[in-house]
Design a protein around this motif. Structure first.
Motif, PDB file in Angstrom:
ATOM      1  N   LEU A 317      82.841 -29.247  63.034  1.00 52.26           N
ATOM      2  CA  LEU A 317      82.313 -28.184  62.169  1.00 52.26           C
ATOM      3  C   LEU A 317      80.844 -28.413  61.848  1.00 52.26           C
ATOM      4  N   ARG A 318      80.463 -29.669  61.642  1.00 59.33           N
ATOM      5  CA  ARG A 318      79.038 -29.955  61.387  1.00 59.33           C
ATOM      6  C   ARG A 318      78.178 -29.517  62.571  1.00 59.33           C
ATOM      7  N   TRP A 319      78.665 -29.809  63.791  1.00 58.45           N
ATOM      8  CA  TRP A 319      77.917 -29.421  64.992  1.00 58.45           C
ATOM      9  C   TRP A 319      77.839 -27.897  65.117  1.00 58.45           C
ATOM     10  N   LEU A 320      78.937 -27.217  64.868  1.00 60.34           N
ATOM     11  CA  LEU A 320      78.948 -25.758  64.953  1.00 60.34           C
ATOM     12  C   LEU A 320      77.995 -25.140  63.933  1.00 60.34           C
ATOM     13  N   ARG A 321      77.959 -25.706  62.737  1.00 58.85           N
ATOM     14  CA  ARG A 321      77.064 -25.161  61.719  1.00 58.85           C
ATOM     15  C   ARG A 321      75.606 -25.400  62.080  1.00 58.85           C
ATOM     16  N   SER A 322      75.332 -26.546  62.701  1.00 57.11           N
ATOM     17  CA  SER A 322      73.952 -26.802  63.128  1.00 57.11           C
ATOM     18  C   SER A 322      73.526 -25.830  64.219  1.00 57.11           C
ATOM     19  N   ILE A 323      74.455 -25.449  65.069  1.00 55.86           N
ATOM     20  CA  ILE A 323      74.152 -24.454  66.103  1.00 55.86           C
ATOM     21  C   ILE A 323      73.924 -23.089  65.462  1.00 55.86           C
ATOM     22  N   GLY A 324      74.773 -22.758  64.504  1.00 60.91           N
ATOM     23  CA  GLY A 324      74.620 -21.466  63.842  1.00 60.91           C
ATOM     24  C   GLY A 324      73.285 -21.307  63.160  1.00 60.91           C
ATOM     25  N   LYS A 325      72.754 -22.419  62.626  1.00 61.70           N
ATOM     26  CA  LYS A 325      71.444 -22.367  61.961  1.00 61.70           C
ATOM     27  C   LYS A 325      70.298 -22.469  62.952  1.00 61.70           C
ATOM     28  N   GLY A 326      70.591 -23.027  64.146  1.00 59.94           N
ATOM     29  CA  GLY A 326      69.537 -23.219  65.131  1.00 59.94           C
ATOM     30  C   GLY A 326      68.865 -24.554  64.925  1.00 59.94           C
ATOM     31  N   ASN A 327      68.818 -25.380  65.958  1.00 56.16           N
ATOM     32  CA  ASN A 327      68.208 -26.697  65.862  1.00 56.16           C
ATOM     33  C   ASN A 327      66.742 -26.646  66.276  1.00 56.16           C
ATOM     34  N   HIS A 328      65.888 -27.201  65.437  1.00 55.39           N
ATOM     35  CA  HIS A 328      64.471 -27.312  65.759  1.00 55.39           C
ATOM     36  C   HIS A 328      63.860 -25.967  66.137  1.00 55.39           C
ATOM     37  N   GLY A 329      64.289 -24.952  65.442  1.00 49.94           N
ATOM     38  CA  GLY A 329      63.713 -23.643  65.681  1.00 49.94           C
ATOM     39  C   GLY A 329      64.241 -22.935  66.900  1.00 49.94           C
ATOM     40  N   GLU A 330      65.216 -23.518  67.600  1.00 43.36           N
ATOM     41  CA  GLU A 330      65.766 -22.871  68.796  1.00 43.36           C
ATOM     42  C   GLU A 330      66.676 -21.723  68.382  1.00 43.36           C
ATOM     43  N   PRO A 331      66.725 -20.655  69.166  1.00 44.78           N
ATOM     44  CA  PRO A 331      67.645 -19.555  68.838  1.00 44.78           C
ATOM     45  C   PRO A 331      69.085 -20.004  68.973  1.00 44.78           C
ATOM     46  N   ALA A 332      69.920 -19.580  68.019  1.00 41.27           N
ATOM     47  CA  ALA A 332      71.326 -19.976  68.043  1.00 41.27           C
ATOM     48  C   ALA A 332      72.034 -19.481  69.296  1.00 41.27           C
ATOM     49  N   GLY A 333      71.596 -18.339  69.847  1.00 38.70           N
ATOM     50  CA  GLY A 333      72.258 -17.765  71.006  1.00 38.70           C
ATOM     51  C   GLY A 333      72.220 -18.639  72.235  1.00 38.70           C
ATOM     52  N   ARG A 334      71.309 -19.612  72.276  1.00 38.62           N
ATOM     53  CA  ARG A 334      71.211 -20.472  73.449  1.00 38.62           C
ATOM     54  C   ARG A 334      72.473 -21.305  73.652  1.00 38.62           C
ATOM     55  N   HIS A 335      73.225 -21.534  72.593  1.00 37.76           N
ATOM     56  CA  HIS A 335      74.409 -22.378  72.663  1.00 37.76           C
ATOM     57  C   HIS A 335      75.701 -21.580  72.709  1.00 37.76           C
ATOM     58  N   LEU A 336      75.620 -20.254  72.803  1.00 41.97           N
ATOM     59  CA  LEU A 336      76.838 -19.459  72.696  1.00 41.97           C
ATOM     60  C   LEU A 336      77.814 -19.766  73.819  1.00 41.97           C
ATOM     61  N   GLN A 337      77.303 -19.996  75.017  1.00 45.15           N
ATOM     62  CA  GLN A 337      78.205 -20.285  76.134  1.00 45.15           C
ATOM     63  C   GLN A 337      78.946 -21.598  75.909  1.00 45.15           C
ATOM     64  N   GLN A 338      78.243 -22.586  75.307  1.00 39.98           N
ATOM     65  CA  GLN A 338      78.909 -23.850  74.992  1.00 39.98           C
ATOM     66  C   GLN A 338      80.001 -23.648  73.950  1.00 39.98           C
ATOM     67  N   VAL A 339      79.678 -22.875  72.914  1.00 46.33           N
ATOM     68  CA  VAL A 339      80.643 -22.661  71.846  1.00 46.33           C
ATOM     69  C   VAL A 339      81.882 -21.943  72.372  1.00 46.33           C
ATOM     70  N   SER A 340      81.674 -21.005  73.295  1.00 45.96           N
ATOM     71  CA  SER A 340      82.808 -20.222  73.791  1.00 45.96           C
ATOM     72  C   SER A 340      83.830 -21.082  74.515  1.00 45.96           C
ATOM     73  N   ARG A 341      83.436 -22.293  74.963  1.00 48.03           N
ATOM     74  CA  ARG A 341      84.396 -23.186  75.615  1.00 48.03           C
ATOM     75  C   ARG A 341      85.507 -23.610  74.657  1.00 48.03           C
ATOM     76  N   LEU A 342      85.218 -23.608  73.370  1.00 48.82           N
ATOM     77  CA  LEU A 342      86.224 -23.989  72.387  1.00 48.82           C
ATOM     78  C   LEU A 342      87.277 -22.896  72.190  1.00 48.82           C
ATOM     79  N   ASN A 343      87.018 -21.688  72.706  1.00 45.10           N
ATOM     80  CA  ASN A 343      87.992 -20.611  72.553  1.00 45.10           C
ATOM     81  C   ASN A 343      89.348 -20.982  73.122  1.00 45.10           C
ATOM     82  N   SER A 344      89.339 -21.739  74.234  1.00 48.51           N
ATOM     83  CA  SER A 344      90.609 -22.090  74.867  1.00 48.51           C
ATOM     84  C   SER A 344      91.435 -23.044  74.017  1.00 48.51           C
ATOM     85  N   GLU A 345      90.789 -23.721  73.041  1.00 49.45           N
ATOM     86  CA  GLU A 345      91.520 -24.642  72.170  1.00 49.45           C
ATOM     87  C   GLU A 345      92.193 -23.914  71.003  1.00 49.45           C
ATOM     88  N   LEU A 346      91.731 -22.714  70.687  1.00 50.83           N
ATOM     89  CA  LEU A 346      92.169 -22.071  69.448  1.00 50.83           C
ATOM     90  C   LEU A 346      93.634 -21.621  69.446  1.00 50.83           C
TER      91      LEU A 346
END
Length: 456
Positions: A317-346
């Motif tokens: 959850l800490r990692w997901l929240r850091s992505i949602g806020k964007g790390n070092h000014g990076e757009p959060a959307g850059r990590h969306l494909q990575q996050v979507s991999r967790l869909n199969s776990e849900l």
């Protein structure tokens, strides 16, 4: 590393060994011994993986080559033929001395890599479907129900075909034009010729064809326990491994789940759907309802492995929240494909939380806020509302809301068009109608209708 990664490693190693054998001749005795020993070990490990996939030995006993030839000549028994052929191919009528790893080079080194890779594939399967035991994980339940088995057999058949290419090249590689060496390694050459000339390659082709288009097991990884301290999560691979470890432990120990696990698990489902590029508004609403309902429950604090499991989910959850806020000014959307991999776990996470919720209700270890009472402290003229908690019941509004949302998380995600290969290989695990590890599912189906909080 997953089964798919180890499969690719084994296939590369076998092709490398086959190519090397076709370009050279065996020189050192250590290399020859290592190669013929590894060749047999490959077939043995492939037979082991086959038995783990299908839940036991497809043949009553290991036949000799004459009997194996007769079985391979039949039609319509491809699974039995594969298993019998692998066992017969592994037999060499002479034992050769093992060689130290430092003395091995050329094809033998590649063959040893292939043996290790296929062995790890078997170890991963055994961590989910241990031989002679009930499945240990939700994935194991799905495999025993047939999920991914056909494609898994096709992968074993592909590796078998690659191993047969080794046997086609092996007699020529062993040919030293020296009488004493030819005689020493004659049993190995005979075993290779039998396999190369048998119908095992035809059986492998049949199984490969049957596995086309079937859900694959390539996303399956070893079922590890939660670690203490929880490993830091910085990539999607880390997150998938942590979530898999957490919900595997929760599945195996439903009687130790607490409200903390329910809260973290539902928050995880909500965060993944909100951040995922494939987020379904309906599913977002369902996981949000689950998170709201879980937040209203209380239980004793987790200890031991239960605490470690909660820590793994907290780190994700800490990692997901850091992505949602964007790390070092990076757009959060850059990590969306990575996050979507967790869909199969849900879907499996929802089923696991559902199971744990039932067990917690049975042992009366979940609490909901009761109607407050007014109390007047001694010497005071003012009445104050005192907070009271009572054991949660199945018909409590908050429990019914959580049940509905978790069932929606299982069923809707399992029908999603955006499921990953792993999700398709592991559909919704079967829902037992009898007690499982102290958790009764019978009579726990939620009422139909929208998940709306009812007033008392």
């Amino acid at each position: 590393m997953t089964i798919g990664q180890w499969y690719n490693e084994a296939h590369r190693a076998l092709r490398t060994a086959s190519t090397a054998m076709g370009r050279s001749r065996a020189l050192a005795a250590a290399d020859i011994n290592a190669a013929v020993i590894a060749r047999s070990a490959i077939y043995t490990q492939l037979a082991r993986a086959t038995a783990l996939l299908v839940g036991g030995s497809p043949a009553a006993e290991a036949p000799d080559r004459a009997r194996a030839t007769a079985i391979l000549a039949r039609h319509g028994q491809s699974l039995t033929q594969l298993y019998v052929g692998l066992q017969a191919a592994a037999v060499v009528e002479r034992q050769f001395p093992a060689s130290p790893a430092t003395a091995v080079a050329g094809p033998a080194r590649s063959l040893r890599r292939a043996v290790d890779a296929v062995g790890v594939i078997g170890d991963i399967l055994a961590s989910h479907v241990p031989p002679g035991q009930t499945p240990r994980t939700p994935e194991g339940l799905a495999v025993r129900a047939g999920g991914g088995v056909q494609s898994g057999l096709a992968d074993i058949a592909r590796l078998t075909s690659a191993a047969i290419m080794i046997d086609i090249a092996l007699p020529g590689w062993l040919d030293q034009r020296r009488g004493h060496l030819t005689e020493i390694y004659r049993p190995a050459a005979e075993a290779a010729r039998w396999t190369a000339n048998s119908r095992l390659s035809a059986v492998a082709r049949e199984l490969i064809a049957l596995g086309r288009g079937q859900p694959r097991l390539h996303g399956l990884d070893v079922a590890r326990p939660p670690l203490n301290p929880a490993p830091p999560v910085s990539t999607a691979d880390d997150a998938v491994a942590a979530v898999s470890a957490a919900r595997t432990w929760m599945w195996q120990n439903p009687s130790e789940l607490t409200s903390v696990h329910l809260q973290l698990g539902t928050q995880l489902g909500l965060a993944v759907h909100v951040l995922s590029s494939t987020g379904d508004p309906t599913m977002i609403g369902g996981w949000r309802q689950a998170a709201i309902a879980a937040a209203d429950l209380r239980a004793t604090s987790p200890v031991g492995p239960a605490r470690d499991t909660a820590a793994e989910l907290t780190e994700v959850l800490r990692w997901l929240r850091s992505i949602g806020k964007g790390n070092h000014g990076e757009p959060a959307g850059r990590h969306l494909q990575q996050v979507s991999r967790l869909n199969s776990e849900l879907p499996i996470m929802a089923a696991t939380l559902h199971k744990g919720l039932s067990a917690a209700l049975q042992r009366r270890d979940l609490f909901v806020k009761d109607e407050g009472v007014l109390q007047r402290p001694a010497g005071s003229l003012v009445f104050r509302a005192a907070e009271r908690w009572r054991p949660a019941m199945r018909d409590d509004d908050v429990v019914q809301d959580l049940v509905r949302a978790l069932v929606q998380g299982q069923d809707a995600d399992s029908r999603s068009e955006h499921r990953s290969p792993s999700s398709r290989a592991f559909p919704l695990p079967p829902r037992p109608r009898t007690p499982v590890s102290g958790a009764h599912w019978a009579g726990f189906d939620p009422p139909s209708g929208p998940a709306v909080r009812r007033s008392r």
